[in-house]
Design a protein around this motif. Structure first.
Motif, PDB file in Angstrom:
ATOM      1  N   GLU A  17       0.846  -1.205   0.000  1.00  0.00           N
ATOM      2  CA  GLU A  17       0.000   0.000   0.000  1.00  0.00           C
ATOM      3  C   GLU A  17       0.875   1.246   0.000  1.00  0.00           C
ATOM      4  N   ILE A  18       0.496   2.204  -0.836  1.00  0.00           N
ATOM      5  CA  ILE A  18       1.163   3.502  -0.880  1.00  0.00           C
ATOM      6  C   ILE A  18       0.092   4.591  -0.750  1.00  0.00           C
ATOM      7  N   LYS A  19       0.129   5.317   0.362  1.00  0.00           N
ATOM      8  CA  LYS A  19      -0.766   6.450   0.568  1.00  0.00           C
ATOM      9  C   LYS A  19       0.011   7.727   0.270  1.00  0.00           C
ATOM     10  N   TYR A  20      -0.616   8.619  -0.453  1.00  0.00           N
ATOM     11  CA  TYR A  20       0.070   9.862  -0.783  1.00  0.00           C
ATOM     12  C   TYR A  20      -0.871  11.047  -0.657  1.00  0.00           C
ATOM     13  N   VAL A  32       4.100   4.286   3.276  1.00  0.00           N
ATOM     14  CA  VAL A  32       4.230   2.998   2.601  1.00  0.00           C
ATOM     15  C   VAL A  32       4.028   1.883   3.622  1.00  0.00           C
ATOM     16  N   LYS A  33       3.142   0.954   3.306  1.00  0.00           N
ATOM     17  CA  LYS A  33       2.851  -0.175   4.203  1.00  0.00           C
ATOM     18  C   LYS A  33       3.256  -1.470   3.522  1.00  0.00           C
ATOM     19  N   THR A  34       3.951  -2.334   4.260  1.00  0.00           N
ATOM     20  CA  THR A  34       4.407  -3.603   3.710  1.00  0.00           C
ATOM     21  C   THR A  34       3.548  -4.755   4.213  1.00  0.00           C
ATOM     22  N   GLU A  35       3.775  -5.915   3.642  1.00  0.00           N
ATOM     23  CA  GLU A  35       2.941  -7.082   3.939  1.00  0.00           C
ATOM     24  C   GLU A  35       3.055  -7.529   5.394  1.00  0.00           C
ATOM     25  N   ASP A  36       4.168  -7.219   6.040  1.00  0.00           N
ATOM     26  CA  ASP A  36       4.327  -7.579   7.454  1.00  0.00           C
ATOM     27  C   ASP A  36       3.793  -6.491   8.378  1.00  0.00           C
TER      28      ASP A  36
END
Length: 396
Positions: free
Chosen positions: A163-166, A173-177
């Motif tokens: 996920e990338i929020k801007y 930026v959010k990763t799978e973990d």
């Protein structure tokens, strides 16, 4: 003399600030924006290197796999079949898709050969092609003196960005973990195939013009299948490195290469398949593929005692969620307008990769040069406040 309460609070604040800066050394050492680079392939590493050279060293590189190098990988309608395989060799073998879908605008003449020569070399270095990427990364990322491995905390492996929020104020930026990282800008070097998939969610969604551009380009599949044999049975010598199999089925195990010069006595053959054949082969077992290949080889060399292959390597670029194909291809109907849109930033989200290289898409040098170009676009905005990206009209 006792200090006043206000002085004590100021001192405490100073201590807390010092501790905070010590935990984030890169923030303390630099003045400038923080940039997250998604992907540690050639373009991501190249972009981060250029940013670092420009003084933007507060970087974080998030790579989905356990290594850098991206799609570099190492492992210890003709009338007759002859016309078809020759046509395949001229077009599909280079662009991974048939001429009916490949735009001549970016292929005739092919800039790579015009600028760098017609010779094509197979990389036989035991370190693998990715050694080039490690060399570039080692110029700005800390490495271990003994092993040479990258130990810089700014490179994080096995971090799958989902996920990338801007917003006008920055990016998250959010990763799978479920790790979350914040920055001023993000540089996305994921492949075109990944951008066309649902692996990374953009919030808010990318604008329509950007999504349209992403889907107007093709992500082709180009598969090199390696086979090892107990002995040689194919022709050798000068001018016999390549040979073709003429089949009425386009692209059916058509282009072959032997490696006696590169790997003496290795007894290895390479056969290249692309497009629909690549996708078909990825969905079957290696044993099925080997059986098909052995049948082809025995038709090619009917007077030879052709032994069964002892080993086979079948890459699966299309099935891999981190690649979703091998490289991009310009299809019929696109031109500079769609290309400009493909690499154009969206707010604080920047894009790079071989698919954003105007002249060298599909090649490693295209990825390298696109990383530099995309970094320059970000540098112009972050340091020079020149943030407007001009896209020429479709027919200008």
């Amino acid at each position: 003399m006792s200090s006043s309460p206000s002085f004590g609070l100021l001192a405490l604040a100073a201590v807390l600030l010092a501790l905070n800066l010590a935990q984030h050394g890169s923030l303390a050492a630099t003045v400038g924006p923080r940039v997250i680079v998604v992907g540690a392939g050639m373009s991501g590493i190249s972009a981060a290197k250029r940013l670092s050279e420009a003084g933007i060293t507060d970087l974080l590189i998030l790579e989905a796999t356990d290594h850098i190098g991206g799609r570099m990988h190492k492992t210890n309608g003709p009338a007759t079949p002859v016309d078809m395989v020759v046509d395949y060799y001229k077009f599909d073998y280079e662009f991974a898709e048939p001429p009916r879908v490949t735009s001549l605008q970016n292929t005739v003449p092919l800039a790579t050969f015009s600028d760098f020569g017609d010779d094509v070399y197979f990389v036989a270095d035991q370190r693998g092609y990715e050694a080039v990427v490690y060399y570039l990364a080692g110029q700005y990322l800390k490495t271990d003196d003994k092993s040479g491995k990258i130990v810089d905390p700014r490179l994080q492996l096995n971090k799958v960005v989902r996920e990338i929020k801007y917003s006008p104020g920055g990016v998250t930026v959010k990763t799978e973990d479920n790790s979350v990282y914040s920055a001023d800008y993000v540089m996305v070097s994921a492949s075109l195939g990944v951008l066309q998939s649902d692996l990374i969610q953009f919030k808010p969604k990318l604008p329509t013009w950007k999504v349209r551009a992403i889907y107007q380009f093709d992500m082709a599949v180009y598969t090199k299948i390696f086979l090892k044999f107990p002995r040689k049975f194919w022709p050798e010598g000068k001018g016999r490195e390549f040979f073709l199999y003429a089949s009425s089925r386009r692209g059916y195990y058509g282009v072959w290469q032997e490696f006696e010069k590169q790997y003496p006595d290795a007894n290895v053959l390479l056969v290249t398949v692309t497009d629909e054949e690549s996708r078909r082969i990825e969905q079957q077992s290696d044993e099925q593929t080997k059986a098909e290949i052995m049948q082809v080889l025995r038709k090619m060399f009917p007077g030879k005692d052709v032994p069964d292959a002892t080993d086979i390597l079948v890459p699966r670029w299309w099935s891999d969620r981190f690649y979703k194909g091998t490289f991009s291809n310009w299809p019929v109907g696109v031109n500079r307008y769609e290309y400009d849109q493909l690499r154009a930033p969206v707010g604080r989200v920047y894009f790079t990769g071989e698919h954003t290289s105007e002249h060298y898409n599909g090649y490693v040098h295209g990825a390298y040069l696109s990383g530099i170009d995309s970094a320059e676009i970000l540098i112009n905005c972050a340091q020079k406040k020149m943030c407007k990206y001009h896209v020429q009209g479709k027919y200008d």
